[in-house]
Design an enzyme around this catalytic site. Structure first.
Site, mmCIF file in Angstrom:
data_model
loop_
_atom_site.group_PDB
_atom_site.id
_atom_site.type_symbol
_atom_site.label_atom_id
_atom_site.label_comp_id
_atom_site.label_asym_id
_atom_site.label_seq_id
_atom_site.Cartn_x
_atom_site.Cartn_y
_atom_site.Cartn_z
ATOM 1 N N SER A 184 -4.295 -5.318 1.016
ATOM 2 C CA SER A 184 -4.794 -6.601 2.034
ATOM 3 C C SER A 184 -6.233 -7.245 1.697
ATOM 4 C CB SER A 184 -4.581 -5.897 3.428
ATOM 5 O OG SER A 184 -3.479 -5.905 3.832
ATOM 6 N N ASN A 231 0.715 -1.232 -0.076
ATOM 7 C CA ASN A 231 0.221 -0.146 0.186
ATOM 8 C C ASN A 231 0.974 1.402 -0.098
ATOM 9 O OD1 ASN A 231 -2.253 -1.614 0.178
ATOM 10 N ND2 ASN A 231 -2.339 -1.521 2.552
#
Length: 452
Positions: free
Chosen positions: A401, A340
Protein backbone atom coordinates in the site's frame (compact mmCIF):
# COMPACT_ATOMS: atom_id res chain seq x y z
CA UNK A 1 -32.04 9.97 -8.17
CA UNK A 2 -30.93 7.36 -10.65
CA UNK A 3 -33.39 6.47 -13.36
CA UNK A 4 -34.77 2.96 -13.39
CA UNK A 5 -36.83 0.90 -15.78
CA UNK A 6 -39.81 -0.50 -13.93
CA UNK A 7 -40.62 -4.16 -13.87
CA UNK A 8 -43.85 -5.74 -12.66
CA UNK A 9 -41.96 -8.98 -11.99
CA UNK A 10 -39.40 -7.61 -9.56
CA UNK A 11 -39.92 -7.43 -5.82
CA UNK A 12 -36.97 -5.53 -4.33
CA UNK A 13 -37.64 -7.03 -0.92
CA UNK A 14 -36.68 -10.42 -2.32
CA UNK A 15 -33.15 -9.17 -2.82
CA UNK A 16 -32.71 -8.95 0.95
CA UNK A 17 -29.26 -8.06 2.26
CA UNK A 18 -27.64 -8.71 -1.13
CA UNK A 19 -29.50 -5.87 -2.87
CA UNK A 20 -27.51 -3.43 -5.00
CA UNK A 21 -28.24 -0.81 -2.32
CA UNK A 22 -27.07 -3.03 0.56
CA UNK A 23 -24.35 -1.53 2.73
CA UNK A 24 -20.99 -3.21 3.20
CA UNK A 25 -22.03 -4.01 6.78
CA UNK A 26 -25.19 -5.77 5.58
CA UNK A 27 -23.22 -7.81 3.08
CA UNK A 28 -20.63 -8.77 5.69
CA UNK A 29 -23.29 -9.75 8.22
CA UNK A 30 -25.15 -11.86 5.67
CA UNK A 31 -21.95 -13.57 4.54
CA UNK A 32 -21.07 -14.46 8.12
CA UNK A 33 -24.59 -15.73 8.81
CA UNK A 34 -24.39 -18.15 5.89
CA UNK A 35 -20.98 -19.35 7.12
CA UNK A 36 -19.10 -18.24 4.02
CA UNK A 37 -15.61 -19.66 3.66
CA UNK A 38 -14.85 -17.36 0.72
CA UNK A 39 -14.69 -13.61 0.15
CA UNK A 40 -17.88 -13.63 -1.97
CA UNK A 41 -20.59 -11.09 -1.07
CA UNK A 42 -23.54 -12.93 -2.59
CA UNK A 43 -23.95 -10.43 -5.43
CA UNK A 44 -22.61 -10.65 -8.99
CA UNK A 45 -20.67 -8.51 -11.45
CA UNK A 46 -21.59 -8.64 -15.13
CA UNK A 47 -18.96 -7.46 -17.62
CA UNK A 48 -20.20 -6.53 -21.10
CA UNK A 49 -18.73 -7.41 -24.45
CA UNK A 50 -16.97 -4.51 -26.13
CA UNK A 51 -19.49 -2.10 -27.61
CA UNK A 52 -22.46 -4.04 -26.20
CA UNK A 53 -23.35 -1.71 -23.33
CA UNK A 54 -26.72 -0.57 -24.64
CA UNK A 55 -27.66 -4.09 -25.67
CA UNK A 56 -26.78 -5.34 -22.19
CA UNK A 57 -28.89 -2.68 -20.51
CA UNK A 58 -31.79 -3.45 -22.82
CA UNK A 59 -31.41 -7.14 -22.01
CA UNK A 60 -31.55 -6.45 -18.29
CA UNK A 61 -34.82 -4.54 -18.58
CA UNK A 62 -36.70 -6.11 -21.49
CA UNK A 63 -35.51 -9.72 -21.35
CA UNK A 64 -35.04 -10.16 -17.60
CA UNK A 65 -37.43 -7.51 -16.28
CA UNK A 66 -34.87 -5.85 -14.03
CA UNK A 67 -34.74 -2.27 -12.78
CA UNK A 68 -31.51 -0.48 -13.68
CA UNK A 69 -29.73 2.39 -11.91
CA UNK A 70 -26.94 4.21 -13.76
CA UNK A 71 -23.85 6.07 -12.49
CA UNK A 72 -24.51 8.72 -15.14
CA UNK A 73 -27.53 9.86 -13.15
CA UNK A 74 -25.23 11.15 -10.41
CA UNK A 75 -23.18 14.34 -10.62
CA UNK A 76 -19.72 13.61 -12.03
CA UNK A 77 -20.74 9.93 -11.88
CA UNK A 78 -20.07 9.90 -8.13
CA UNK A 79 -22.48 6.97 -7.82
CA UNK A 80 -23.97 6.21 -4.42
CA UNK A 81 -24.91 2.54 -4.39
CA UNK A 82 -27.06 2.94 -1.29
CA UNK A 83 -29.22 5.42 -3.26
CA UNK A 84 -30.14 2.74 -5.80
CA UNK A 85 -33.22 1.95 -3.67
CA UNK A 86 -35.07 -0.88 -5.41
CA UNK A 87 -32.81 -1.19 -8.46
CA UNK A 88 -31.75 -4.74 -9.29
CA UNK A 89 -28.79 -3.62 -11.40
CA UNK A 90 -26.27 -0.78 -11.02
CA UNK A 91 -24.51 0.21 -14.25
CA UNK A 92 -20.91 1.52 -14.45
CA UNK A 93 -20.86 2.99 -17.99
CA UNK A 94 -17.18 3.99 -18.15
CA UNK A 95 -16.19 0.38 -17.46
CA UNK A 96 -18.86 -1.54 -19.33
CA UNK A 97 -19.92 -3.53 -16.28
CA UNK A 98 -22.76 -3.74 -13.81
CA UNK A 99 -23.55 -4.96 -10.32
CA UNK A 100 -26.58 -7.26 -10.01
CA UNK A 101 -28.27 -8.08 -6.72
CA UNK A 102 -28.09 -11.59 -5.37
CA UNK A 103 -31.85 -12.11 -5.48
CA UNK A 104 -32.24 -10.89 -9.04
CA UNK A 105 -29.26 -12.89 -10.24
CA UNK A 106 -30.51 -16.10 -8.67
CA UNK A 107 -34.10 -15.71 -9.91
CA UNK A 108 -32.94 -14.93 -13.48
CA UNK A 109 -30.13 -17.51 -13.55
CA UNK A 110 -27.60 -14.72 -14.02
CA UNK A 111 -24.98 -16.23 -11.74
CA UNK A 112 -21.42 -17.37 -12.31
CA UNK A 113 -22.81 -20.74 -13.41
CA UNK A 114 -24.81 -19.21 -16.26
CA UNK A 115 -23.96 -20.44 -19.75
CA UNK A 116 -23.63 -17.38 -21.97
CA UNK A 117 -24.60 -17.75 -25.61
CA UNK A 118 -22.46 -16.37 -28.42
CA UNK A 119 -25.03 -13.64 -29.10
CA UNK A 120 -25.25 -12.59 -25.45
CA UNK A 121 -24.12 -9.00 -24.73
CA UNK A 122 -22.49 -10.27 -21.52
CA UNK A 123 -18.82 -11.27 -21.58
CA UNK A 124 -18.70 -12.74 -18.08
CA UNK A 125 -20.76 -13.08 -14.90
CA UNK A 126 -18.62 -13.42 -11.79
CA UNK A 127 -19.16 -13.36 -8.03
CA UNK A 128 -18.62 -10.03 -6.34
CA UNK A 129 -15.93 -10.17 -3.65
CA UNK A 130 -15.14 -8.20 -0.54
CA UNK A 131 -12.11 -5.93 -0.89
CA UNK A 132 -9.81 -4.66 1.85
CA UNK A 133 -7.04 -2.18 2.34
CA UNK A 134 -3.73 -3.96 1.94
CA UNK A 135 -3.06 -3.25 5.60
CA UNK A 136 -6.02 -5.46 6.53
CA UNK A 137 -4.63 -8.30 4.41
CA UNK A 138 -1.24 -8.00 6.05
CA UNK A 139 -2.75 -7.96 9.56
CA UNK A 140 -4.86 -11.00 8.65
CA UNK A 141 -1.85 -12.97 7.42
CA UNK A 142 0.27 -11.94 10.40
CA UNK A 143 -2.39 -12.95 12.91
CA UNK A 144 -4.19 -15.85 11.28
CA UNK A 145 -2.05 -17.18 8.45
CA UNK A 146 -3.75 -20.24 6.96
CA UNK A 147 -5.23 -21.40 10.24
CA UNK A 148 -8.69 -20.09 9.32
CA UNK A 149 -9.23 -22.75 6.68
CA UNK A 150 -10.36 -25.27 9.30
CA UNK A 151 -13.93 -24.02 9.78
CA UNK A 152 -16.55 -22.66 7.37
CA UNK A 153 -16.86 -18.92 7.92
CA UNK A 154 -13.57 -18.51 9.76
CA UNK A 155 -11.80 -17.20 6.66
CA UNK A 156 -14.02 -14.15 6.25
CA UNK A 157 -14.37 -13.72 10.00
CA UNK A 158 -10.59 -13.52 10.28
CA UNK A 159 -10.48 -10.71 7.73
CA UNK A 160 -13.20 -8.84 9.59
CA UNK A 161 -11.38 -9.21 12.89
CA UNK A 162 -8.21 -7.89 11.25
CA UNK A 163 -10.17 -4.96 9.81
CA UNK A 164 -11.72 -4.11 13.16
CA UNK A 165 -8.37 -4.44 14.89
CA UNK A 166 -6.61 -1.89 12.71
CA UNK A 167 -9.65 0.40 12.54
CA UNK A 168 -9.47 1.19 16.24
CA UNK A 169 -7.83 4.46 17.17
CA UNK A 170 -4.59 2.72 18.09
CA UNK A 171 -5.03 -0.27 15.83
CA UNK A 172 -1.69 -0.05 14.08
CA UNK A 173 1.54 -0.64 15.90
CA UNK A 174 2.37 2.72 17.45
CA UNK A 175 6.12 2.48 17.03
CA UNK A 176 6.93 5.21 14.58
CA UNK A 177 3.70 7.13 15.18
CA UNK A 178 4.61 10.78 15.40
CA UNK A 179 2.27 12.97 17.39
CA UNK A 180 1.85 16.61 16.55
CA UNK A 181 4.70 18.66 17.96
CA UNK A 182 7.12 15.73 18.20
CA UNK A 183 10.17 15.84 15.95
CA UNK A 184 10.48 13.25 13.23
CA UNK A 185 13.54 11.02 13.32
CA UNK A 186 14.46 11.99 9.77
CA UNK A 187 14.96 15.41 8.22
CA UNK A 188 14.90 16.68 4.66
CA UNK A 189 12.94 13.92 2.96
CA UNK A 190 11.84 10.39 3.72
CA UNK A 191 14.04 7.49 2.69
CA UNK A 192 11.47 6.49 0.09
CA UNK A 193 11.51 9.84 -1.67
CA UNK A 194 15.30 9.92 -1.58
CA UNK A 195 15.80 6.52 -3.21
CA UNK A 196 13.21 7.42 -5.84
CA UNK A 197 15.19 10.61 -6.62
CA UNK A 198 12.20 12.83 -5.88
CA UNK A 199 13.89 15.79 -4.09
CA UNK A 200 16.15 16.73 -7.06
CA UNK A 201 13.25 16.62 -9.52
CA UNK A 202 11.98 19.95 -10.82
CA UNK A 203 8.55 18.45 -11.44
CA UNK A 204 5.59 18.89 -9.09
CA UNK A 205 2.67 17.11 -10.78
CA UNK A 206 1.18 20.46 -11.83
CA UNK A 207 -1.88 20.00 -14.01
CA UNK A 208 -2.12 16.24 -13.39
CA UNK A 209 -5.18 14.77 -11.73
CA UNK A 210 -4.29 11.97 -9.32
CA UNK A 211 -7.14 9.83 -8.02
CA UNK A 212 -6.51 7.93 -4.78
CA UNK A 213 -9.11 5.22 -4.15
CA UNK A 214 -8.89 4.17 -0.51
CA UNK A 215 -10.45 4.89 2.91
CA UNK A 216 -10.90 8.60 2.21
CA UNK A 217 -8.77 11.48 3.44
CA UNK A 218 -8.28 13.62 6.56
CA UNK A 219 -9.74 16.80 5.08
CA UNK A 220 -8.77 18.74 8.22
CA UNK A 221 -5.07 17.83 8.02
CA UNK A 222 -3.04 21.05 8.48
CA UNK A 223 -0.56 20.14 5.74
CA UNK A 224 -3.38 20.27 3.17
CA UNK A 225 -5.33 23.35 4.31
CA UNK A 226 -6.14 25.43 1.24
CA UNK A 227 -5.32 22.58 -1.14
CA UNK A 228 -8.19 22.00 -3.61
CA UNK A 229 -9.47 18.45 -3.19
CA UNK A 230 -12.23 16.84 -5.24
CA UNK A 231 -13.81 13.99 -3.34
CA UNK A 232 -16.60 11.44 -3.43
CA UNK A 233 -17.68 8.54 -1.24
CA UNK A 234 -18.93 5.18 -2.49
CA UNK A 235 -19.43 3.38 0.83
CA UNK A 236 -22.15 5.38 2.58
CA UNK A 237 -19.73 7.13 4.95
CA UNK A 238 -18.31 10.67 4.79
CA UNK A 239 -15.05 11.10 2.87
CA UNK A 240 -13.37 12.11 6.14
CA UNK A 241 -10.86 9.34 6.88
CA UNK A 242 -11.18 7.73 10.31
CA UNK A 243 -8.87 4.87 9.41
CA UNK A 244 -5.65 6.62 8.33
CA UNK A 245 -4.74 4.33 5.44
CA UNK A 246 -6.18 6.60 2.74
CA UNK A 247 -4.61 9.70 4.26
CA UNK A 248 -1.24 7.95 4.35
CA UNK A 249 -1.33 6.83 0.72
CA UNK A 250 -2.64 10.17 -0.56
CA UNK A 251 0.05 11.92 1.47
CA UNK A 252 2.83 10.00 -0.26
CA UNK A 253 1.38 10.53 -3.73
CA UNK A 254 0.39 14.19 -3.36
CA UNK A 255 1.70 15.55 -0.04
CA UNK A 256 3.40 18.93 0.44
CA UNK A 257 6.92 19.77 -0.67
CA UNK A 258 7.82 21.50 2.60
CA UNK A 259 5.74 20.53 5.66
CA UNK A 260 5.93 22.84 8.65
CA UNK A 261 8.74 22.68 11.19
CA UNK A 262 11.11 19.74 11.20
CA UNK A 263 8.72 17.38 9.44
CA UNK A 264 10.47 15.71 6.50
CA UNK A 265 9.13 15.98 2.99
CA UNK A 266 6.94 12.92 2.44
CA UNK A 267 4.84 13.93 -0.58
CA UNK A 268 5.72 13.60 -4.26
CA UNK A 269 3.17 15.36 -6.50
CA UNK A 270 2.75 18.41 -4.29
CA UNK A 271 0.99 20.44 -6.99
CA UNK A 272 -1.06 17.62 -8.49
CA UNK A 273 -4.84 17.90 -8.43
CA UNK A 274 -6.12 15.55 -5.73
CA UNK A 275 -9.17 13.37 -6.38
CA UNK A 276 -10.11 11.33 -3.31
CA UNK A 277 -12.50 8.41 -3.76
CA UNK A 278 -13.62 6.67 -0.58
CA UNK A 279 -14.15 3.09 -1.79
CA UNK A 280 -13.34 1.41 1.54
CA UNK A 281 -15.07 2.04 4.84
CA UNK A 282 -13.29 3.31 7.92
CA UNK A 283 -12.60 -0.30 8.93
CA UNK A 284 -10.77 -0.83 5.63
CA UNK A 285 -13.44 -2.98 3.98
CA UNK A 286 -15.41 -2.61 0.76
CA UNK A 287 -16.53 -4.71 -2.18
CA UNK A 288 -15.81 -5.11 -5.87
CA UNK A 289 -18.73 -2.77 -6.59
CA UNK A 290 -17.52 0.04 -4.31
CA UNK A 291 -14.10 -0.18 -5.95
CA UNK A 292 -15.64 -0.26 -9.44
CA UNK A 293 -17.76 2.78 -8.55
CA UNK A 294 -14.59 4.66 -7.61
CA UNK A 295 -12.79 3.48 -10.75
CA UNK A 296 -15.76 4.56 -12.87
CA UNK A 297 -15.70 8.02 -11.21
CA UNK A 298 -11.94 8.43 -11.71
CA UNK A 299 -12.24 7.48 -15.38
CA UNK A 300 -15.22 9.80 -15.89
CA UNK A 301 -13.15 12.63 -14.38
CA UNK A 302 -10.20 11.74 -16.64
CA UNK A 303 -7.55 11.33 -13.96
CA UNK A 304 -4.28 10.34 -15.72
CA UNK A 305 -3.09 8.54 -12.58
CA UNK A 306 -5.39 6.30 -10.53
CA UNK A 307 -3.78 4.90 -7.37
CA UNK A 308 -5.26 1.91 -5.50
CA UNK A 309 -3.74 0.42 -2.34
CA UNK A 310 -6.41 -2.22 -1.90
CA UNK A 311 -7.60 -5.59 -3.11
CA UNK A 312 -8.26 -9.22 -2.29
CA UNK A 313 -6.38 -12.48 -2.73
CA UNK A 314 -8.61 -13.66 -5.57
CA UNK A 315 -7.98 -14.54 -9.18
CA UNK A 316 -8.20 -12.06 -12.03
CA UNK A 317 -11.59 -10.36 -12.10
CA UNK A 318 -12.92 -9.47 -15.56
CA UNK A 319 -14.54 -6.22 -14.42
CA UNK A 320 -11.23 -4.92 -13.04
CA UNK A 321 -9.53 -5.83 -16.31
CA UNK A 322 -12.25 -3.97 -18.21
CA UNK A 323 -11.79 -0.96 -15.94
CA UNK A 324 -8.05 -0.95 -16.53
CA UNK A 325 -8.58 -1.19 -20.27
CA UNK A 326 -11.11 1.64 -20.23
CA UNK A 327 -8.58 3.75 -18.35
CA UNK A 328 -5.90 3.03 -20.94
CA UNK A 329 -8.32 3.77 -23.77
CA UNK A 330 -8.97 7.18 -22.19
CA UNK A 331 -5.31 8.06 -21.65
CA UNK A 332 -5.24 7.06 -17.99
CA UNK A 333 -3.21 4.58 -15.94
CA UNK A 334 -4.37 2.45 -13.03
CA UNK A 335 -1.70 1.50 -10.50
CA UNK A 336 -2.44 -1.03 -7.75
CA UNK A 337 -0.75 -2.68 -4.78
CA UNK A 338 0.29 -6.28 -5.42
CA UNK A 339 -0.79 -7.36 -1.94
CA UNK A 340 0.73 -8.24 1.43
CA UNK A 341 0.04 -11.96 1.68
CA UNK A 342 3.44 -13.22 0.46
CA UNK A 343 1.39 -15.00 -2.19
CA UNK A 344 0.60 -14.58 -5.91
CA UNK A 345 -0.48 -11.04 -6.80
CA UNK A 346 -4.08 -10.32 -5.81
CA UNK A 347 -6.87 -8.42 -7.54
CA UNK A 348 -7.11 -5.82 -9.00
CA UNK A 349 -3.32 -5.67 -9.46
CA UNK A 350 -3.29 -9.07 -11.17
CA UNK A 351 -5.32 -7.77 -14.11
CA UNK A 352 -3.17 -7.38 -17.25
CA UNK A 353 -4.43 -3.81 -17.77
CA UNK A 354 -3.43 -2.57 -14.30
CA UNK A 355 0.14 -1.85 -13.18
CA UNK A 356 1.14 -3.97 -10.18
CA UNK A 357 3.49 -2.64 -7.47
CA UNK A 358 5.69 -4.66 -5.09
CA UNK A 359 7.27 -3.36 -1.87
CA UNK A 360 10.96 -2.88 -1.05
CA UNK A 361 12.74 -2.32 2.27
CA UNK A 362 15.40 0.29 2.97
CA UNK A 363 18.08 -2.02 1.58
CA UNK A 364 16.08 -2.21 -1.67
CA UNK A 365 15.26 -5.85 -1.09
CA UNK A 366 11.78 -7.28 -1.69
CA UNK A 367 9.74 -7.02 1.49
CA UNK A 368 8.98 -10.40 3.04
CA UNK A 369 5.21 -9.77 2.89
CA UNK A 370 5.11 -8.49 -0.69
CA UNK A 371 3.09 -10.56 -3.17
CA UNK A 372 4.88 -11.94 -6.23
CA UNK A 373 4.21 -13.13 -9.77
CA UNK A 374 2.64 -10.43 -11.92
CA UNK A 375 4.77 -7.46 -10.84
CA UNK A 376 5.52 -4.49 -13.09
CA UNK A 377 7.52 -2.24 -10.78
CA UNK A 378 8.52 -1.75 -7.14
CA UNK A 379 8.48 1.08 -4.65
CA UNK A 380 9.52 1.83 -1.04
CA UNK A 381 7.12 -0.05 1.22
CA UNK A 382 8.73 -0.65 4.62
CA UNK A 383 8.69 1.92 7.45
CA UNK A 384 7.19 4.67 5.30
CA UNK A 385 6.46 8.04 6.89
CA UNK A 386 3.40 9.97 5.69
CA UNK A 387 0.28 11.84 6.81
CA UNK A 388 -2.37 10.37 9.10
CA UNK A 389 -5.73 11.43 10.48
CA UNK A 390 -5.78 14.01 13.26
CA UNK A 391 -4.62 14.38 15.94
CA UNK A 392 -1.93 11.76 15.22
CA UNK A 393 -1.01 13.73 12.09
CA UNK A 394 1.84 11.48 10.87
CA UNK A 395 2.66 7.80 10.98
CA UNK A 396 5.19 5.22 9.82
CA UNK A 397 3.69 1.98 8.45
CA UNK A 398 4.55 -0.71 5.91
CA UNK A 399 2.95 -2.51 2.97
CA UNK A 400 2.62 -2.64 -0.79
CA UNK A 401 0.00 0.00 0.00
CA UNK A 402 2.87 2.36 0.79
CA UNK A 403 4.89 1.37 -2.28
CA UNK A 404 2.00 2.08 -4.65
CA UNK A 405 1.66 5.85 -4.03
CA UNK A 406 5.41 6.22 -4.53
CA UNK A 407 4.85 4.89 -8.05
CA UNK A 408 1.68 6.94 -8.52
CA UNK A 409 3.36 10.14 -7.37
CA UNK A 410 6.31 9.58 -9.70
CA UNK A 411 3.84 8.79 -12.48
CA UNK A 412 2.28 12.23 -11.97
CA UNK A 413 5.71 13.87 -12.25
CA UNK A 414 6.43 11.99 -15.48
CA UNK A 415 2.99 12.81 -16.86
CA UNK A 416 3.71 16.49 -16.27
CA UNK A 417 6.80 16.32 -18.50
CA UNK A 418 4.82 15.56 -21.67
CA UNK A 419 1.17 15.26 -22.73
CA UNK A 420 2.27 12.19 -24.69
CA UNK A 421 3.15 10.34 -21.50
CA UNK A 422 -0.25 8.89 -20.82
CA UNK A 423 -1.68 5.38 -20.43
CA UNK A 424 0.65 2.72 -21.91
CA UNK A 425 3.30 5.31 -22.76
CA UNK A 426 3.41 6.33 -19.11
CA UNK A 427 3.48 2.67 -18.04
CA UNK A 428 6.46 2.01 -20.33
CA UNK A 429 8.28 5.17 -19.21
CA UNK A 430 7.99 4.19 -15.54
CA UNK A 431 9.46 0.78 -16.32
CA UNK A 432 12.15 2.06 -18.69
CA UNK A 433 13.46 4.55 -16.13
CA UNK A 434 13.24 2.26 -13.09
CA UNK A 435 16.42 1.41 -11.21
CA UNK A 436 17.42 -2.18 -11.98
CA UNK A 437 17.60 -4.48 -8.97
CA UNK A 438 19.28 -7.92 -8.67
CA UNK A 439 16.04 -9.80 -8.09
CA UNK A 440 13.61 -11.68 -10.33
CA UNK A 441 11.02 -9.65 -12.20
CA UNK A 442 8.39 -11.72 -10.41
CA UNK A 443 9.46 -9.95 -7.20
CA UNK A 444 10.39 -6.42 -8.31
CA UNK A 445 9.26 -6.04 -11.93
CA UNK A 446 11.44 -3.57 -13.83
CA UNK A 447 12.93 -2.33 -10.56
CA UNK A 448 12.65 0.69 -8.26
CA UNK A 449 10.53 3.57 -9.59
CA UNK A 450 12.44 6.81 -10.27
CA UNK A 451 11.26 10.41 -10.58
CA UNK A 452 12.09 12.41 -13.74
Amino acid sequence: MAKKKASPNTNPKNNGATATSASVEQLLTTALERGSDTLETGRYIVTFKEGAGEAALDSFSSEHGLRVADARDFKDQAAVLEAADDADVFHFPEIGAALISGGAAQSRSLTAQAELTTDSPYETIEPEYFAFSDQVTREFMRTYGTKTEKTSGDFLRGFLQAAEMIAREFGFDQEGAIEEGVEAEVVGATWGLNVCKVPPSVRSGLGIRVAVLDTGFALNHPDFIGRPIASATFVGQPVQDLNGHGTHTAGTACGPKAPAGTTPRYGIGYRASMFIGKVLQNNGSGTTATVLAGMNWAIANRCPVISMSLGAQTGVQAAYTAAGQSALNNGLLMIAAAGNAAAPTGAPANSPTIMSVAALDQNLRPASFSDFGKIEIAGPGVDVFSSWYMPVRYKIISGTSMATPHVSGCAALWAETSPNLRALNLWKKLQATAKHLPYPATRVGAGLVQAP
